[in-house]
Design a protein around this motif. Structure first.
Motif, PDB file in Angstrom:
ATOM      1  N   LEU A 192       0.825  -1.213   0.000  1.00 37.06           N
ATOM      2  CA  LEU A 192       0.000   0.000   0.000  1.00 37.06           C
ATOM      3  C   LEU A 192       0.859   1.263   0.000  1.00 37.06           C
ATOM      4  N   LEU A 193       1.913   1.260   0.818  1.00 38.79           N
ATOM      5  CA  LEU A 193       2.711   2.470   1.016  1.00 38.79           C
ATOM      6  C   LEU A 193       3.621   2.782  -0.165  1.00 38.79           C
ATOM      7  N   GLN A 194       3.713   1.857  -1.133  1.00 33.25           N
ATOM      8  CA  GLN A 194       4.496   2.126  -2.330  1.00 33.25           C
ATOM      9  C   GLN A 194       3.644   2.596  -3.501  1.00 33.25           C
ATOM     10  N   ALA A 195       2.331   2.594  -3.336  1.00 34.90           N
ATOM     11  CA  ALA A 195       1.448   3.020  -4.419  1.00 34.90           C
ATOM     12  C   ALA A 195       1.707   4.480  -4.763  1.00 34.90           C
ATOM     13  N   LYS A 196       1.501   4.826  -6.023  1.00 36.39           N
ATOM     14  CA  LYS A 196       1.801   6.198  -6.453  1.00 36.39           C
ATOM     15  C   LYS A 196       0.921   7.226  -5.744  1.00 36.39           C
ATOM     16  N   GLU A 197      -0.261   6.788  -5.318  1.00 35.73           N
ATOM     17  CA  GLU A 197      -1.153   7.723  -4.623  1.00 35.73           C
ATOM     18  C   GLU A 197      -0.935   7.710  -3.108  1.00 35.73           C
ATOM     19  N   ALA A 198       0.042   6.935  -2.624  1.00 35.04           N
ATOM     20  CA  ALA A 198       0.244   6.787  -1.173  1.00 35.04           C
ATOM     21  C   ALA A 198       0.505   8.108  -0.456  1.00 35.04           C
ATOM     22  N   PRO A 199       1.429   8.981  -0.949  1.00 34.27           N
ATOM     23  CA  PRO A 199       1.694  10.215  -0.192  1.00 34.27           C
ATOM     24  C   PRO A 199       0.451  11.070   0.028  1.00 34.27           C
ATOM     25  N   ALA A 200      -0.421  11.135  -0.954  1.00 26.75           N
ATOM     26  CA  ALA A 200      -1.585  12.022  -0.843  1.00 26.75           C
ATOM     27  C   ALA A 200      -2.785  11.341  -0.188  1.00 26.75           C
ATOM     28  N   GLU A 201      -2.972  10.035  -0.413  1.00 33.12           N
ATOM     29  CA  GLU A 201      -4.228   9.408  -0.024  1.00 33.12           C
ATOM     30  C   GLU A 201      -4.101   8.344   1.062  1.00 33.12           C
ATOM     31  N   ILE A 202      -2.959   7.651   1.130  1.00 31.10           N
ATOM     32  CA  ILE A 202      -2.848   6.514   2.043  1.00 31.10           C
ATOM     33  C   ILE A 202      -2.071   6.869   3.310  1.00 31.10           C
ATOM     34  N   ILE A 203      -0.921   7.516   3.150  1.00 28.67           N
ATOM     35  CA  ILE A 203      -0.083   7.821   4.317  1.00 28.67           C
ATOM     36  C   ILE A 203      -0.798   8.742   5.318  1.00 28.67           C
ATOM     37  N   PRO A 204      -1.561   9.762   4.877  1.00 24.48           N
ATOM     38  CA  PRO A 204      -2.304  10.547   5.881  1.00 24.48           C
ATOM     39  C   PRO A 204      -3.245   9.699   6.735  1.00 24.48           C
ATOM     40  N   LEU A 205      -3.890   8.698   6.129  1.00 28.85           N
ATOM     41  CA  LEU A 205      -4.768   7.809   6.898  1.00 28.85           C
ATOM     42  C   LEU A 205      -3.968   6.953   7.872  1.00 28.85           C
ATOM     43  N   VAL A 206      -2.797   6.489   7.425  1.00 28.59           N
ATOM     44  CA  VAL A 206      -1.929   5.696   8.304  1.00 28.59           C
ATOM     45  C   VAL A 206      -1.479   6.540   9.501  1.00 28.59           C
ATOM     46  N   LEU A 207      -1.103   7.791   9.234  1.00 28.35           N
ATOM     47  CA  LEU A 207      -0.626   8.659  10.312  1.00 28.35           C
ATOM     48  C   LEU A 207      -1.730   9.004  11.307  1.00 28.35           C
ATOM     49  N   ASP A 208      -2.979   8.998  10.835  1.00 34.42           N
ATOM     50  CA  ASP A 208      -4.109   9.282  11.731  1.00 34.42           C
ATOM     51  C   ASP A 208      -4.509   8.065  12.556  1.00 34.42           C
ATOM     52  N   SER A 209      -3.910   6.922  12.270  1.00 36.51           N
ATOM     53  CA  SER A 209      -4.230   5.697  13.000  1.00 36.51           C
ATOM     54  C   SER A 209      -3.133   5.402  14.024  1.00 36.51           C
ATOM     55  N   ALA A 210      -3.293   4.269  14.699  1.00 30.48           N
ATOM     56  CA  ALA A 210      -2.271   3.842  15.669  1.00 30.48           C
ATOM     57  C   ALA A 210      -1.171   3.004  15.005  1.00 30.48           C
ATOM     58  N   LEU A 211      -1.230   2.865  13.670  1.00 28.20           N
ATOM     59  CA  LEU A 211      -0.276   1.993  12.984  1.00 28.20           C
ATOM     60  C   LEU A 211       1.184   2.395  13.175  1.00 28.20           C
ATOM     61  N   PRO A 212       1.569   3.684  13.000  1.00 25.15           N
ATOM     62  CA  PRO A 212       3.000   4.009  13.064  1.00 25.15           C
ATOM     63  C   PRO A 212       3.673   3.597  14.369  1.00 25.15           C
ATOM     64  N   GLN A 213       3.023   3.826  15.505  1.00 26.23           N
ATOM     65  CA  GLN A 213       3.665   3.480  16.778  1.00 26.23           C
ATOM     66  C   GLN A 213       3.824   1.968  16.917  1.00 26.23           C
ATOM     67  N   HIS A 214       2.826   1.203  16.423  1.00 27.68           N
ATOM     68  CA  HIS A 214       2.947  -0.257  16.477  1.00 27.68           C
ATOM     69  C   HIS A 214       3.999  -0.751  15.493  1.00 27.68           C
ATOM     70  N   MET A 215       4.075  -0.132  14.311  1.00 28.67           N
ATOM     71  CA  MET A 215       5.102  -0.509  13.336  1.00 28.67           C
ATOM     72  C   MET A 215       6.490  -0.322  13.936  1.00 28.67           C
ATOM     73  N   LEU A 216       6.706   0.827  14.557  1.00 30.69           N
ATOM     74  CA  LEU A 216       8.006   1.118  15.168  1.00 30.69           C
ATOM     75  C   LEU A 216       8.310   0.130  16.292  1.00 30.69           C
ATOM     76  N   ARG A 217       7.284  -0.188  17.083  1.00 22.68           N
ATOM     77  CA  ARG A 217       7.467  -1.149  18.184  1.00 22.68           C
ATOM     78  C   ARG A 217       7.868  -2.521  17.642  1.00 22.68           C
ATOM     79  N   LEU A 218       7.210  -2.960  16.578  1.00 21.50           N
ATOM     80  CA  LEU A 218       7.480  -4.290  16.029  1.00 21.50           C
ATOM     81  C   LEU A 218       8.846  -4.362  15.354  1.00 21.50           C
ATOM     82  N   VAL A 219       9.259  -3.265  14.712  1.00 24.83           N
ATOM     83  CA  VAL A 219      10.603  -3.230  14.132  1.00 24.83           C
ATOM     84  C   VAL A 219      11.645  -3.364  15.238  1.00 24.83           C
TER      85      VAL A 219
END
Length: 455
Positions: A192-219
């Motif tokens: 999803l994050l590599q899609a051409k529309e990701a910066p405008a349409e997908i990443i803002p939704l990801v940032l508004d969710s709890a995903l980034p903190q869990h992604m960082l924790r799992l890494v």
């Protein structure tokens, strides 16, 4: 080859889960035979067998699953009226064995390289999201990889999934305790994050969710809970950084100190950790390096000399078997030392300069990056240039000036310029060692002649 491509460019790829299906068909390891294409009549007969509510339905489904491993058969199947709807009906049934076999058929279709097949699977998306809270780890994993494959193949699929709530569903699923589920989820996110529309349409939704903190924790827990999921989420973080839309949010979550501590842990355990660790180290190095390249003030968060020691331990460990790690490490080292006096001084005080000089002969890209690091040091002025000169830098540079690579030679000329500017005795030593003849060689090169003449 896929791993190499993934390092060199942002790579989307489809993945196939077939281990259990191969065993079910009695296929021996290493002896899998791809089925040939079926005729229209044979495909129709299979479809009718699946549609009939007989005791043979599961056997027909298993035969269909095997047949759908052939692309021609896939194309014939999706063109038949009611084919996808029939599979979706079984996929959503209450019979677990039928549901699983239908899921395998749909998974084969999702792996197709034909866009028409991916488009035919559009009605499946909402059900896949629903079943991510499925009744078994195996079933959930299969749904995730089917979803990830469809995301790769079709913008129309991605456009449908966003309003259906894929990001909140993934945010809920990321709290699963199962490694296989988390790895599959990381695969979906990385596509999803590599899609051409990701910066405008997908990443803002990801940032508004709890995903980034869990992604960082799992890494950062990859050494404890398994590296599979950590690798996927590290690449996902990397793609977010590359979008230039998520850095501020990642910095506020403490990504820079967290990734720094992870590198320290990786370096400390590198001698006795299982193979494959380079697959995690590569995106972590790139993620941290790109965060430092894009933001000012990051260095204040990581003024820790141990990072340099960890970096050189990692590069030394992988130098022969996985030299691409050296390139990634030097990219991070370049961004640590560019206009950052703390790390420039630490590199010299820790006596790591000889280690940098050794990397001049590693590879073409490593040579250029090592020279860039040395330029970062020389740009700090006379004191640093004196130390560079004292470490017998000039004999190391003369062979580089003879290379056929204009980028490496150009970076060498830049380094010599800084040395001669801040340390005049280096120029005298350079002449004594015959360096002026090396410069003469480049006075006829259109790209280098002005700089060689100036020196």
């Amino acid at each position: 080859a896929l791993r190499k491509a993934r390092r060199q460019e942002q790579l989307v790829s489809k993945r196939l889960l077939r281990e259990e299906s191969a065993a079910a068909e009695g296929v021996q390891d290493g002896a899998e035979i791809m089925p040939g294409p079926l005729s229209e009549d044979e495909v129709l007969e299979l479809l009718r067998g699946v549609q009939r509510g007989s005791e043979d339905r599961k056997r027909s489904l298993s035969r269909l699953h095997l047949a759908l491993q052939n692309q021609e058969t896939q194309q014939k199947f999706v063109r038949m009226d009611g084919s996808i709807q029939t599979l979706i009906g079984l996929f959503t049934s209450s019979l677990a064995d039928m549901q699983m076999e239908a899921a395998r058929c749909l998974h084969e279709l999702s792996h197709s390289s034909d866009p028409m097949v991916a488009e035919a699977c559009l009605p499946l998306t909402s059900y896949l999201l629903t079943y991510l809270s499925g009744h078994s780890v195996e079933f959930t994993e299969l749904c995730l990889y089917t979803l990830g494959n469809l995301v790769v193949g079709s913008e129309a699929v991605r456009k449908r999934l966003l309003p259906q709530g894929i990001i909140p569903v993934l945010a809920s699923c990321i709290q699963s305790p199962h490694e296989a589920v988390l790895e599959g989820l990381g695969y979906v996110l990385s596509q999803l994050l590599q899609a051409k529309e990701a910066p405008a349409e997908i990443i803002p939704l990801v940032l508004d969710s709890a995903l980034p903190q869990h992604m960082l924790r799992l890494v950062c827990s990859g050494l404890k809970s398994g590296t599979g999921a950590a690798v996927e989420f590290a690449w996902s973080l990397h793609y977010m950084v590359c979008s230039h839309t998520a850095n501020e949010a990642l910095l506020s979550l403490g990504a820079v100190p967290a990734l720094t501590l992870l590198l320290l842990d990786l370096a400390a355990t590198i001698q006795d950790t299982t193979e494959g660790l380079e697959l995690l180290i590569c995106p972590v190095l790139r993620c941290l390096g790109n965060l430092l390249a894009g933001e000012t003030g990051c260095e204040a968060q990581i003024q820790d000399e141990r990072l340099l020691i960890a970096l050189f331990l990692i590069m030394e460990h992988f130098l022969r078997e996985h030299p691409f790690i050296v390139q990634e490490g030097l990219w991070l080292l370049n961004n640590l030392t560019a206009d950052k006096p703390f790390f420039c001084s630490a590199l010299l005080s820790l006596d790591l300069l000889p280690a940098v000089l050794q990397l001049l002969q590693c590879s073409q890209m490593a040579t250029v990056l090592a020279l860039t690091v040395l330029c970062n040091l020389a740009a700090r002025g006379p004191a640093h240039c004196q130390q560079l000169h004292q470490h017998l830098l000039l004999p190391q540079l003369l062979p580089v000036l003879a290379l056929p690579d204009p980028e490496a030679v150009g970076q060498s000329l830049e380094l010599l310029h800084l040395l001669f500017l801040h340390c005049p005795e280096a120029a005298a030593d350079f002449v004594r060692q015959g360096g002026h003849w090396a410069l003469e060689r480049h006075r006829s090169s259109p790209a280098l002649q002005k700089r060689a003449q100036a020196l």
